[in-house]
Design a protein around this motif. Structure first.
Motif, PDB file in Angstrom:
ATOM      1  N   GLN A  27      42.244  35.312  44.303  1.00  0.00           N
ATOM      2  CA  GLN A  27      41.727  34.973  45.627  1.00  0.00           C
ATOM      3  C   GLN A  27      40.511  35.818  46.013  1.00  0.00           C
ATOM      4  O   GLN A  27      39.745  35.445  46.901  1.00  0.00           O
ATOM      5  CB  GLN A  27      42.807  35.139  46.678  1.00  0.00           C
ATOM      6  N   GLY A  28      40.313  36.944  45.328  1.00  0.00           N
ATOM      7  CA  GLY A  28      39.134  37.756  45.609  1.00  0.00           C
ATOM      8  C   GLY A  28      37.836  37.011  45.345  1.00  0.00           C
ATOM      9  O   GLY A  28      36.800  37.313  45.952  1.00  0.00           O
ATOM     10  N   PHE A  29      37.858  36.001  44.433  1.00  0.00           N
ATOM     11  CA  PHE A  29      36.664  35.208  44.164  1.00  0.00           C
ATOM     12  C   PHE A  29      36.530  34.036  45.126  1.00  0.00           C
ATOM     13  O   PHE A  29      35.448  33.460  45.252  1.00  0.00           O
ATOM     14  CB  PHE A  29      36.686  34.689  42.724  1.00  0.00           C
ATOM     15  N   VAL A  30      37.617  33.692  45.800  1.00  0.00           N
ATOM     16  CA  VAL A  30      37.562  32.628  46.800  1.00  0.00           C
ATOM     17  C   VAL A  30      37.101  33.192  48.138  1.00  0.00           C
ATOM     18  O   VAL A  30      36.259  32.618  48.828  1.00  0.00           O
ATOM     19  CB  VAL A  30      38.949  31.960  46.951  1.00  0.00           C
ATOM     20  N   ARG A  31      37.635  34.379  48.472  1.00  0.00           N
ATOM     21  CA  ARG A  31      37.314  34.999  49.745  1.00  0.00           C
ATOM     22  C   ARG A  31      35.837  35.371  49.817  1.00  0.00           C
ATOM     23  O   ARG A  31      35.320  36.095  48.981  1.00  0.00           O
ATOM     24  CB  ARG A  31      38.168  36.257  49.943  1.00  0.00           C
ATOM     25  N   GLY A  32      35.148  34.840  50.814  1.00  0.00           N
ATOM     26  CA  GLY A  32      33.737  35.163  51.015  1.00  0.00           C
ATOM     27  C   GLY A  32      32.788  34.392  50.124  1.00  0.00           C
ATOM     28  O   GLY A  32      31.572  34.624  50.164  1.00  0.00           O
ATOM     29  N   ALA A  33      33.312  33.463  49.300  1.00  0.00           N
ATOM     30  CA  ALA A  33      32.451  32.736  48.358  1.00  0.00           C
ATOM     31  C   ALA A  33      31.446  31.842  49.070  1.00  0.00           C
ATOM     32  O   ALA A  33      30.407  31.491  48.499  1.00  0.00           O
ATOM     33  CB  ALA A  33      33.307  31.894  47.409  1.00  0.00           C
ATOM     34  N   THR A  34      31.724  31.470  50.323  1.00  0.00           N
ATOM     35  CA  THR A  34      30.817  30.584  51.056  1.00  0.00           C
ATOM     36  C   THR A  34      29.737  31.352  51.812  1.00  0.00           C
ATOM     37  O   THR A  34      28.853  30.744  52.409  1.00  0.00           O
ATOM     38  CB  THR A  34      31.617  29.734  52.063  1.00  0.00           C
ATOM     39  N   GLU A  35      29.806  32.671  51.795  1.00  0.00           N
ATOM     40  CA  GLU A  35      28.804  33.457  52.505  1.00  0.00           C
ATOM     41  C   GLU A  35      27.499  33.491  51.726  1.00  0.00           C
ATOM     42  O   GLU A  35      27.483  33.496  50.493  1.00  0.00           O
ATOM     43  CB  GLU A  35      29.309  34.887  52.720  1.00  0.00           C
ATOM     44  N   GLU A  36      26.389  33.515  52.448  1.00  0.00           N
ATOM     45  CA  GLU A  36      25.077  33.527  51.816  1.00  0.00           C
ATOM     46  C   GLU A  36      24.894  34.806  51.001  1.00  0.00           C
ATOM     47  O   GLU A  36      25.212  35.896  51.460  1.00  0.00           O
ATOM     48  CB  GLU A  36      23.998  33.434  52.897  1.00  0.00           C
ATOM     49  N   GLY A  37      24.380  34.641  49.806  1.00  0.00           N
ATOM     50  CA  GLY A  37      24.138  35.800  48.957  1.00  0.00           C
ATOM     51  C   GLY A  37      25.347  36.259  48.170  1.00  0.00           C
ATOM     52  O   GLY A  37      25.243  37.202  47.373  1.00  0.00           O
ATOM     53  N   ASN A  38      26.501  35.619  48.345  1.00  0.00           N
ATOM     54  CA  ASN A  38      27.702  35.997  47.610  1.00  0.00           C
ATOM     55  C   ASN A  38      27.713  35.302  46.249  1.00  0.00           C
ATOM     56  O   ASN A  38      27.485  34.102  46.158  1.00  0.00           O
ATOM     57  CB  ASN A  38      28.947  35.608  48.426  1.00  0.00           C
ATOM     58  N   ASN A  39      27.994  36.058  45.193  1.00  0.00           N
ATOM     59  CA  ASN A  39      27.976  35.511  43.830  1.00  0.00           C
ATOM     60  C   ASN A  39      29.292  34.877  43.409  1.00  0.00           C
ATOM     61  O   ASN A  39      29.400  34.365  42.291  1.00  0.00           O
ATOM     62  CB  ASN A  39      27.623  36.615  42.828  1.00  0.00           C
ATOM     63  N   ASN A  40      30.298  34.927  44.290  1.00  0.00           N
ATOM     64  CA  ASN A  40      31.614  34.417  43.905  1.00  0.00           C
ATOM     65  C   ASN A  40      31.584  32.941  43.532  1.00  0.00           C
ATOM     66  O   ASN A  40      32.336  32.492  42.658  1.00  0.00           O
ATOM     67  CB  ASN A  40      32.623  34.647  45.027  1.00  0.00           C
ATOM     68  N   ALA A  41      30.727  32.161  44.214  1.00  0.00           N
ATOM     69  CA  ALA A  41      30.672  30.725  43.920  1.00  0.00           C
ATOM     70  C   ALA A  41      30.246  30.486  42.474  1.00  0.00           C
ATOM     71  O   ALA A  41      30.801  29.624  41.777  1.00  0.00           O
ATOM     72  CB  ALA A  41      29.711  30.032  44.891  1.00  0.00           C
ATOM     73  N   ALA A  42      29.275  31.238  42.008  1.00  0.00           N
ATOM     74  CA  ALA A  42      28.815  31.088  40.619  1.00  0.00           C
ATOM     75  C   ALA A  42      29.908  31.500  39.643  1.00  0.00           C
ATOM     76  O   ALA A  42      30.077  30.882  38.582  1.00  0.00           O
ATOM     77  CB  ALA A  42      27.554  31.927  40.404  1.00  0.00           C
ATOM     78  N   ILE A  43      30.662  32.554  39.999  1.00  0.00           N
ATOM     79  CA  ILE A  43      31.752  33.006  39.134  1.00  0.00           C
ATOM     80  C   ILE A  43      32.849  31.945  39.074  1.00  0.00           C
ATOM     81  O   ILE A  43      33.424  31.677  38.012  1.00  0.00           O
ATOM     82  CB  ILE A  43      32.304  34.352  39.635  1.00  0.00           C
ATOM     83  N   LEU A  44      33.134  31.323  40.221  1.00  0.00           N
ATOM     84  CA  LEU A  44      34.118  30.235  40.246  1.00  0.00           C
ATOM     85  C   LEU A  44      33.716  29.124  39.275  1.00  0.00           C
ATOM     86  O   LEU A  44      34.542  28.612  38.511  1.00  0.00           O
ATOM     87  CB  LEU A  44      34.233  29.667  41.670  1.00  0.00           C
ATOM     88  N   THR A  45      32.443  28.749  39.325  1.00  0.00           N
ATOM     89  CA  THR A  45      31.949  27.692  38.443  1.00  0.00           C
ATOM     90  C   THR A  45      32.138  28.063  36.974  1.00  0.00           C
ATOM     91  O   THR A  45      32.559  27.241  36.149  1.00  0.00           O
ATOM     92  CB  THR A  45      30.461  27.422  38.718  1.00  0.00           C
ATOM     93  N   ALA A  46      31.846  29.318  36.645  1.00  0.00           N
ATOM     94  CA  ALA A  46      31.965  29.772  35.261  1.00  0.00           C
ATOM     95  C   ALA A  46      33.413  29.750  34.788  1.00  0.00           C
ATOM     96  O   ALA A  46      33.706  29.323  33.662  1.00  0.00           O
ATOM     97  CB  ALA A  46      31.387  31.179  35.134  1.00  0.00           C
ATOM     98  N   ILE A  47      34.338  30.197  35.645  1.00  0.00           N
ATOM     99  CA  ILE A  47      35.751  30.228  35.259  1.00  0.00           C
ATOM    100  C   ILE A  47      36.279  28.816  35.056  1.00  0.00           C
ATOM    101  O   ILE A  47      36.991  28.520  34.077  1.00  0.00           O
ATOM    102  CB  ILE A  47      36.582  30.981  36.312  1.00  0.00           C
TER     103      ILE A  47
END
Length: 739
Positions: free
Chosen positions: A513-533
């Motif tokens: 959930q650490g990659f989900v939390r804050g993934a929609t915030e501007e400048g957050n890299n979590n969205a790209a990591i989600l895509t890779a996983i």
């Protein structure tokens, strides 16, 4: 080079050195010839050397052997300033100071047993020199006369002995005795100069599992690698000590910024959690850290060490892999922990432990596809005890295997009776997985319940790969033969290796959930990591579960990025078996997304009485919620927007704030400086009221009390201006539950 002591004087003595019956001729003080011969022999034997300077500090004599040691030819030393020949000894310990040679020469002081390093040698050579200033009959300074001897070998021997006495032979770090001595000296010195000093106590999580699986030699190698990583991060900014086993301490001088210490703690935890290679095997551990700061949390070594230990205890009790700052309320944590231990041993037998189920739904249809079984403890007096509290305790006291086996059997038994054949996931502790009979335990649970193996999914974290990788792979093979599904839980939360996915037959990857939390915030890299996983899982033919989804924008994001399944509060919280069965029986298998439109930084609901300071008046208010950037308070009527206040959060924590919303007795305030994490789920200020400020106000120097502001203000509080706001009584909420 001609010396002070002429070799020609030996002639007289040689004339008498004939027979064994020659008369005894003691060397009298007046016998200059034979005295010179004695000194000449001493010098020639290399037992020591002599030197002399003129009134300007220039060499007028240096023994031949000494010149040779320096690599100078005959007479080359003459005229060189003595002070430039040597590098003075330096001490790391500020309490061990020594006057430099240049100072002693300029002050015309006597020199005795001064260690100096030769400046003109490639190798490190040390001399011990002594000398006395000389004066003529009129009292005029004429220079120095002195001696020297090579102490390189004895010095190295002494240093080696000191290292053995003060340093850990395994890691090369300071041992407990040295670190305690240095900390005591530092605290004493800093108390006089009004300076701060932080102490971090660090304990390796799961270190015992390494020694159990890889032996003492493997544990020793791990400690060496841990020490190297600690030195790389701390560098010269502090001193590190190895106290024994998996426990370390770090002394950080002149640091009281809890933000900086928190960042250091997080860097240490992340660095130590990276995989280790030991004799070709892969090992993974974690670290928990307790932080205490002098003089805030203690003045002397005993107080500060105790405070750091209590903070460490809280970090481990909070789930490990955390850092915690000391606070006065941790003094009760030991008793609370003992209560948890005592009550947990009987919790299963007394029917206090139950299994709850959280739906896992299809990302496209929102229809339930499976569920995760989660253990819950309903204490008869304290209500719901969070798993983050009791699971680490169960591991520490050795009952996690028993609890895990009970949970596995209970879940299989309940799932067999469900009206719909859903897959159910059960978390597996690394301690359960480490036992050779684990596959048999799973087989027994399936056999006794009659549950189809395909309906059981075992959620396993990367911690099961500790130590013997071959053994872990063998266990995976046994489990797959049973027909159960395997899920890699919390993927990406640590330092997951792609080799796990290549060699272990996982069916599902659960995205932490650490990659989900804050993934929609501007400048957050979590969205790209989600895509890779997700892309990786698709390529390997695995499902992906996005954990911890709470807001609609998070749901939209994980769906767009291709997550197969979704789990989180946006659909449902974990529910008792009875409630879950009722929904299945009533055909309610599709869940509605219910949650806030957008993710927002966590604002924690609280009910805490705090102080509010306005000008020189102090009011009693209640804090309703708290975030890093602000808080909601209640207790003052009609406070104007823009009013500057200070919230006294207790323990010397003062937060400057501005009123941004105000309605009746409720005010929303924005902090001038954001709060920081305390390492767990709490928040704290970077800085606190200094005990030195309290001392300056006429109070004895002591660690911070709960209300230091009153001690500083004293009689000044409320004396300067009338109170501008009206206090109102705020009702007490229903008592909370939990430890």
């Amino acid at each position: 080079m001609a010396g002070f002591f002429s070799r020609s004087v030996r002639a007289t003595a040689d004339e008498d050195a004939g027979s064994d019956e020659a008369p005894l001729r003691p060397i009298a003080a007046s016998d200059a010839v034979r005295r010179v011969e004695l000194l000449d022999s001493f010098e020639a034997a290399g037992l020591g050397w002599f030197w002399a300077t003129d009134a300007q500090g220039r060499l007028i004599y240096l023994s031949d052997n000494a010149s040779e040691k320096l690599g100078w030819s005959d007479g080359e030393a003459i005229g060189k300033p003595l002070g430039e020949l040597f590098i003075p000894e330096r001490f790391d310990d500020p309490n061990k100071t020594q006057r430099p040679l240049v100072f002693l020469l300029s002050a015309r002081n006597s020199i005795s047993g001064l260690n100096v390093r030769l400046a003109f040698t490639k190798e490190e050579v040390w001399w011990e020199i002594a000398g006395k200033p000389q004066f003529d009959e009129k009292g005029r300074f004429t220079g120095y006369r002195g001696s020297a001897r090579d102490v390189t070998a004895s010095r190295e021997s002494d240093l080696n002995a000191e290292r053995v006495a003060q340093f850990d032979p395994l890691t090369g770090l300071a041992n407990r005795e040295r670190l305690t001595t240095r900390l005591t000296e530092t605290l004493t010195s800093y108390r006089n100069s009004k300076r701060a000093c932080a102490l971090l106590t660090l304990d390796l999580d799961r270190f015992k599992q390494i020694t159990d699986t890889m032996g003492q030699q493997g544990g020793d190698e791990l400690l060496k690698q841990v020490a190297a990583r600690l030195e790389q991060i701390v560098d010269s900014e502090g001193e590190i000590g190895h106290l024994g086993g998996g426990k370390f301490q770090i002394v950080q001088p002149d640091v009281d910024d809890r933000g900086a210490l928190g960042e250091l703690g997080q860097r240490l935890i992340q660095a130590l959690s990276q995989p280790y290679s030991i004799d070709g095997a892969r090992a993974i551990i974690g670290a928990s850290i307790g932080v205490a700061i002098a003089p805030y949390d203690g003045l002397d070594t005993k107080e500060l060490v105790t405070a750091a230990d209590l903070a460490l205890y809280a970090a481990k009790g909070g789930g490990r892999g955390q850092y915690r700052f000391y606070s006065s309320d941790l003094k009760n944590s030991v008793q609370e922990r003992r209560r948890v231990e005592e009550d947990l041993r009987d919790a299963i037998a007394n029917g206090q432990i139950s299994m709850h189920y959280q739906p896992v739904v299809c990302a496209k249809t929102y229809k339930v596809q499976s569920c995760e079984a989660l253990m819950r403890w309903d204490h008869p007096e304290n209500g719901d005890v969070p798993p983050a509290v009791f699971i680490p305790v169960a591991e520490d006291i050795g009952i996690i295997r028993e609890m895990g086996e009970w949970a596995l059997n209970e879940v299989c038994r309940q799932a067999k009776q469900w009206p719909v054949e859903l897959r159910v996931a059960v978390n597996v502790s690394p301690m359960q997985f480490a036992h050779d009979d684990f596959a048999q335990t799973v087989r027994n649970a399936l056999t006794n319940s009659g549950l189809d193996a395909a309906r059981l999914e075992l959620e396993i974290t990367e911690n099961v790969f500790l130590g013997d990788i071959g053994r872990a792979q063998g266990m995976f093979a046994e489990l797959k033969e049973l027909g159960v599904n395997l899920a890699l839980d919390d993927f990406g939360s640590g330092y997951s290796s792609l080799s796990y996915l290549r060699t272990a037959s996982f069916d599902t990857i659960k995205i932490d959930q650490g990659f989900v939390r804050g993934a929609t915030e501007e400048g957050n890299n979590n969205a790209a990591i989600l895509t890779a996983i997700v892309g990786l899982a698709d390529a390997l033919g695995m499902e992906t579960v996005a954990e911890g989804v709470e807001a609609r924008d998070e749901l939209e994001l994980v769906t767009q990025r291709g997550a197969t399944l979704v789990q989180g509060f946006i659909f449902a919280r974990p529910m008792p078996n009875e409630d879950f069965v009722d929904r299945l029986a009533n055909g309610q298998q599709t869940y509605e997304a219910r949650g806030p439109a957008k993710y927002r930084a966590a604002r924690k609901t609280v009910f805490r009485r705090i102080g509010l300071i306005h000008e020189d008046n102090r009011y009693k208010v209640v804090m309703r919620n708290l975030s890093k950037t602000g808080a909601m308070i209640e207790g003052l009527l009609e406070v104007p927007l823009g009013t500057q206040v200070v919230l006294d959060l207790g323990g010397g924590q003062l937060a400057v704030a501005t009123v941004r919303r105000s309605k009746g007795a409720l005010q929303g305030v924005e902090f001038e400086n954001p709060l920081i994490s305390d390492g767990a789920e709490g928040l704290c200020t970077r800085h606190r009221v200094s005990p030195y400020q309290i001392e300056a106000a006429g109070r004895p120097l002591a660690a911070l009390p709960q209300d230091p502001y009153s001690l500083i203000m004293g009689e000044q509080e409320g004396a300067g201006s009338p109170r501008q706001f009206v206090e109102v009584e705020v009702g007490t909420p229903k008592p909370g539950t939990g430890y």
